[in-house]
Design a protein around this motif. Structure first.
Motif, PDB file in Angstrom:
ATOM      1  N   THR A  85       0.935  -1.207   0.030  1.00  0.00           N
ATOM      2  CA  THR A  85       0.118  -0.084  -0.098  1.00  0.00           C
ATOM      3  C   THR A  85       0.721   1.162  -0.105  1.00  0.00           C
ATOM      4  O   THR A  85       0.175   2.365   0.240  1.00  0.00           O
ATOM      5  CB  THR A  85      -0.930   0.023   1.244  1.00  0.00           C
ATOM      6  OG1 THR A  85      -0.135   0.122   2.388  1.00  0.00           O
ATOM      7  CG2 THR A  85      -1.779  -1.237   1.400  1.00  0.00           C
ATOM      8  N   ASN A  86       2.155   1.250  -0.125  1.00  0.00           N
ATOM      9  CA  ASN A  86       2.888   2.340   0.164  1.00  0.00           C
ATOM     10  C   ASN A  86       2.605   3.521  -1.386  1.00  0.00           C
ATOM     11  O   ASN A  86       2.125   2.887  -2.229  1.00  0.00           O
ATOM     12  CB  ASN A  86       4.231   2.131   0.187  1.00  0.00           C
ATOM     13  CG  ASN A  86       5.027   1.900  -1.097  1.00  0.00           C
ATOM     14  OD1 ASN A  86       5.115   2.581  -1.980  1.00  0.00           O
ATOM     15  ND2 ASN A  86       5.342   0.537  -0.950  1.00  0.00           N
ATOM     16  N   GLU A  87       2.844   4.671  -0.934  1.00  0.00           N
ATOM     17  CA  GLU A  87       2.175   5.688  -1.924  1.00  0.00           C
ATOM     18  C   GLU A  87       3.196   5.683  -3.166  1.00  0.00           C
ATOM     19  O   GLU A  87       2.852   6.324  -4.232  1.00  0.00           O
ATOM     20  CB  GLU A  87       2.119   6.972  -1.345  1.00  0.00           C
ATOM     21  CG  GLU A  87       0.982   7.042  -0.252  1.00  0.00           C
ATOM     22  CD  GLU A  87      -0.493   7.145  -0.688  1.00  0.00           C
ATOM     23  OE1 GLU A  87      -0.715   7.775  -1.706  1.00  0.00           O
ATOM     24  OE2 GLU A  87      -1.187   6.278  -0.026  1.00  0.00           O
ATOM     25  N   HIS A 112      -1.072   0.374  -5.331  1.00  0.00           N
ATOM     26  CA  HIS A 112      -1.413   2.088  -5.071  1.00  0.00           C
ATOM     27  C   HIS A 112      -1.627   2.226  -6.689  1.00  0.00           C
ATOM     28  O   HIS A 112      -0.797   1.845  -7.418  1.00  0.00           O
ATOM     29  CB  HIS A 112      -0.264   2.408  -4.639  1.00  0.00           C
ATOM     30  CG  HIS A 112      -0.416   4.088  -4.864  1.00  0.00           C
ATOM     31  ND1 HIS A 112      -1.215   4.775  -4.135  1.00  0.00           N
ATOM     32  CD2 HIS A 112       0.321   5.022  -5.565  1.00  0.00           C
ATOM     33  CE1 HIS A 112      -1.117   6.109  -4.424  1.00  0.00           C
ATOM     34  NE2 HIS A 112      -0.322   6.278  -5.121  1.00  0.00           N
ATOM     35  N   SER A 143      -7.852  -0.255  -5.790  1.00  0.00           N
ATOM     36  CA  SER A 143      -7.975   0.528  -4.419  1.00  0.00           C
ATOM     37  C   SER A 143      -8.835   0.056  -3.301  1.00  0.00           C
ATOM     38  O   SER A 143      -8.565   0.547  -2.093  1.00  0.00           O
ATOM     39  CB  SER A 143      -8.394   1.870  -5.278  1.00  0.00           C
ATOM     40  OG  SER A 143      -9.366   1.709  -5.962  1.00  0.00           O
ATOM     41  N   LYS A 179      -6.713  -2.113  -1.387  1.00  0.00           N
ATOM     42  CA  LYS A 179      -6.064  -1.063  -0.415  1.00  0.00           C
ATOM     43  C   LYS A 179      -6.364  -0.389   0.725  1.00  0.00           C
ATOM     44  O   LYS A 179      -5.981  -0.581   1.749  1.00  0.00           O
ATOM     45  CB  LYS A 179      -5.358  -0.079  -1.376  1.00  0.00           C
ATOM     46  CG  LYS A 179      -4.392   0.990  -0.704  1.00  0.00           C
ATOM     47  CD  LYS A 179      -3.846   2.058  -1.867  1.00  0.00           C
ATOM     48  CE  LYS A 179      -2.902   2.738  -1.102  1.00  0.00           C
ATOM     49  NZ  LYS A 179      -3.453   3.940  -0.585  1.00  0.00           N
ATOM     50  N   ASP A 188      -5.554  -1.112   4.414  1.00  0.00           N
ATOM     51  CA  ASP A 188      -5.114  -0.024   5.431  1.00  0.00           C
ATOM     52  C   ASP A 188      -5.763  -0.170   6.696  1.00  0.00           C
ATOM     53  O   ASP A 188      -5.089   0.269   7.480  1.00  0.00           O
ATOM     54  CB  ASP A 188      -5.414   1.175   4.746  1.00  0.00           C
ATOM     55  CG  ASP A 188      -4.002   1.665   3.848  1.00  0.00           C
ATOM     56  OD1 ASP A 188      -3.234   1.254   4.241  1.00  0.00           O
ATOM     57  OD2 ASP A 188      -4.285   2.544   2.838  1.00  0.00           O
TER      58      ASP A 188
END
Lengths: 301, 246
Positions: B80-82, B88, B215, B218, B222
Motif C-alpha cells: 500500500t505504500n504511496e 497503489h 484501490s 488497498k 489499510d
C-alpha cells in the motif's frame, strides 16, 4: 496435496486394478485429478488401455488426455520410446498445438538435451509468455542441471507475476532452505501460512526455519509456531513436540533463567510427557534414549 | 366474453410448433456460430498480475493474525505504500483506464462480433414472425390471468375484449426467446446455454474497471488491525497436550 480420504480411495482403486479387478480408467482419472505421481502404475495400466483398440475407442475424446498422461508417466520412468510414440500420435492429431509442443520439449528434457529443450521452451514462450506450466518446467530444468541460483531467479521472476501460486512459494522456500538462506525461506513460509493458515505443515516448517536462525526473538516465535502446530494436529506431530522441548531449552540457555515470565508456562514439560507417552505406545525399545535425553534437558526428573 | 374463441388446429400445426422449433434451432445455430467466431485471446499480462495481487492482498488480510507483527507491517507497506506499492494506483492512470478500454480495437472487435451474433438472428426472426404471423391468437394458456398480463401475452393484438389467457403469436415468439434457456442447457450442456436476457445485461454494463478493485483492496488493507494470535496458541496447545497426556 492429497487428503487422507482421497489417498485411501486411490490406494483401494490401485490394488483393485493391480489384481485385475477392472476400473483402470477410473484409477487413471483419479490420479490425474489428485495430481499424484504414480508413474509406473499409470504407465502400465494406461498402456494396456491404449494397446487395446476396443477399450481405447470407448474413451472417445478422452483418449488424447490419456495419451498425454501416459507420455508424461513414460518420461518419468525413462521409457522414452513409449513417450515418443504417444507424442507422435498426439502431434499427428493436434498439429501446432501448444500442449503437444510442451510435451515435445519435455521429451528433450527427459533425454537430457538441455540446450535443445531450453530452445524449445523459449520458442513456445515467445508465443505464450504467460504459460505457467512452461515457466515451471524452466525452473525444474535449472534445478535438474544443478543450477540452483538460476532456478531461484526463474522462480522469483515467475512469482512476480503469479504471486498467488502457493506451490511456487513452497518450492522457493525449500530451495532457500537448501541454500541456507533462512531469512528468505522464512518469508516464503509466511506467505504460505497467509494463504492457508490452517495447514500445520507450514507452521511447522516456519518454526523450524525460525529455530535454525536462532536468537532469542526467533526462538520464542519458533516455540509459538511449534505450539500452534501441536494445536492444529491435536498433539500428534512428534516433530512439533520435540521442537517445543528444544526451543524452551535454547531459550533457557540464552536467558539463563532471567526471564521469569516465560517460565510460567508448562508447555515444554507437557510436551515431554506427551513424547514419553507416544514412545511408550509406539516404540518402547527407544524409550530409554528419549528419557535420558529429556533428563539432560531437565524437562523431566 | 362468455363464449370461447375456437382456435384452428392448423394454427397449432403451422404456427405454434414451427415457431418453437425454429427458435430452438436458431439458438443452437447461434451457439455454433459464436463458437466459430470466438477468437482466442491471450490473457493480458497486466490484468493477470492485478488479479493475482488482489488475491494475495486478500490472503494477507484474512491471515494477517497468523504472522508476526513485523512481517505483517512489511507486507502491508509493500502493498500500500504511496510510491510504488502494488495496490497503489496513480490518479491519472485511474481515469485513463476506461478510455484505454475503448481505444483497444481488439476489444471493440470482439464486442461487435458478440453483439452481431446476437442481433442479426434476432432481428431476422422478429421480422419473419412479424411478417407471417402477426395479429392473431396462437394459443391459450389453461389458467386465467389478470389484465396486467395483457401487454405480455397479447402483443400485437389491440383488442381489450379478448380474454387474457389467449396468447398472440408475437408474444409466443417473445416467450420462446426468453424462456428457452433451460432447454438450451439441456441440449448444449450446462455452461454453454446462451441467455439473451443475460447477454443484454452484459451489453449495458461493460467497462469493468480493474483499478477500482485494487484501490478497494488497498483501503481495506489499510484499516486491518494486526493482532498476533500465536501467543494464545501456546495456551491452547497446553490444553490440547494436557488432554492428551491424561
Amino acid at each position: 496435496m492429497v487428503g487422507a480420504a482421497e489417498e485411501a480411495q486411490l490406494n483401494r482403486l490401485e490394488s483393485q486394478v493391480d489384481n485385475g479387478g477392472g476400473g483402470a480408467w477410473e484409477y487413471l482419472c483419479l490420479v490425474r485429478k489428485l495430481k499424484a505421481r504414480r508413474s509406473e502404475k499409470v504407465l502400465k495400466h494406461g498402456l494396456s488401455i491404449l494397446n487395446d483398440p476396443k477399450a481405447r475407442s470407448r474413451l472417445g475424446g478422452e483418449e488424447w488426455t490419456l495419451y498425454e498422461q501416459v507420455a508424461i508417466a513414460a518420461m518419468d520412468c525413462q521409457r522414452l520410446d513409449v513417450a515418443k510414440d504417444c507424442i507422435a500420435t498426439l502431434s499427428k492429431k493436434f498439429t501446432g498445438s501448444l500442449r503437444v509442443g510442451r510435451l515435445e520439449a519435455m521429451l528433450l528434457e527427459a533425454k537430457g538435451a538441455w540446450a535443445d529443450a531450453e530452445k524449445a521452451y523459449a520458442r513456445l514462450l515467445e508465443d505464450n509468455p504467460l504459460d505457467q506450466a512452461m515457466h515451471k518446467r524452466k525452473v525444474a530444468m535449472a534445478k535438474a542441471q544443478g543450477n540452483i541460483s538460476a532456478a531461484v531467479d526463474f522462480l522469483n521472476k515467475y512469482l512476480e507475476i503469479f504471486m498467488a501460486d502457493q506451490d511456487a512459494w513452497r518450492e522457493l522456500a525449500e530451495i532457500y532452505v537448501s541454500l541456507q538462506m533462512y531469512k528468505q525461506a522464512a518469508f516464503c513460509y509466511e506467505e504460505l501460512i497467509l494463504s492457508q493458515p490452517t495447514v500445520p505443515l507450514y507452521h511447522l516448517a516456519y518454526a523450524e526455519v525460525l529455530y535454525t536462525m536462532g536468537g532469542l526473538e526467533n526462538l520464542q516465535a519458533a516455540k509459538k509456531y511449534y505450539a500452534s502446530t501441536i494445536n492444529l494436529t491435536g498433539g500428534k506431530n512428534t516433530r512439533a513436540l520435540y521442537g517445543v522441548c528444544l526451543c524452551s531449552v535454547a531459550i533457557n540457555q540464552l536467558t539463563k533463567g532471567r526471564n521469569k515470565e516465560e517460565e510460567s508456562s508448562e508447555l515444554q514439560s507437557l510436551a515431554a510427557e506427551a513424547l514419553l507417552k507416544d514412545y511408550k505406545h509406539r516404540a518402547p525399545e527407544k524409550l530409554p534414549l528419549l528419557s535420558t535425553m529429556l533428563k539432560n534437558m531437565k524437562l523431566i526428573s | 366474453m362468455a363464449e370461447d374463441l375456437v382456435l384452428d388446429t392448423a394454427i397449432r400445426d403451422w404456427v405454434l410448433v414451427p415457431l418453437s422449433v425454429v427458435m430452438v434451432l436458431i439458438g443452437v445455430l447461434r451457439y455454433f456460430v459464436a463458437k466459430l467466431m470466438r477468437s482466442f485471446q491471450p490473457p493480458d499480462r497486466k490484468a493477470l498480475k492485478e488479479g493475482q495481487v488482489v488475491l494475495r492482498a486478500r490472503n494477507l488480510k484474512a491471515g494477517a493474525n497468523f504472522i508476526p507483527a513485523k512481517s505483517f507491517r512489511v507486507r502491508r507497506f509493500y502493498f500500500t505504500n504511496e510510491e510504488n506499492g502494488l495496490l497503489h494506483v496513480p490518479k491519472d492512470q485511474a481515469q485513463n483506464a476506461q478510455a484505454q478500454m475503448f481505444s483497444d480495437p481488439n476489444m471493440a472487435m470482439d464486442m461487435m462480433k458478440k453483439n452481431l451474433s446476437m442481433i442479426i438472428p434476432q432481428t431476422l426472426t422478429f421480422a419473419w414472425v412479424n411478417f407471417f404471423f402477426s395479429g392473431f391468437v396462437a394459443a391459450k394458456i389453461p389458467f386465467p390471468l389478470t389484465q396486467r398480463f395483457r401487454s405480455m401475452l397479447q402483443n400485437g393484438i389491440d383488442l381489450s375484449t379478448v380474454d387474457v389467457s389467449y396468447v398472440s403469436s408475437r408474444s409466443w415468439y417473445f416467450l420462446n426467446l426468453f424462456g428457452l434457456r433451460g432447454l438450451f442447457s439441456l441440449i448444449l450442456g450446462e455452461e454453454n446455454a446462451q441467455d439473451d436476457t443475460q447477454r443484454m445485461m452484459q451489453m449495458g454494463g461493460f467497462g469493468f474497471d480493474p483499478t477500482k478493485s485494487l484501490s478497494a483492496e488497498k483501503d481495506s488493507l489499510d484499516i486491518v488491525q494486526h493482532e498476533w494470535v500465536l501467543p494464545k496458541m501456546e495456551q491452547r496447545a497446553e490444553e490440547v497436550l494436557r488432554k492428551l497426556v491424561k
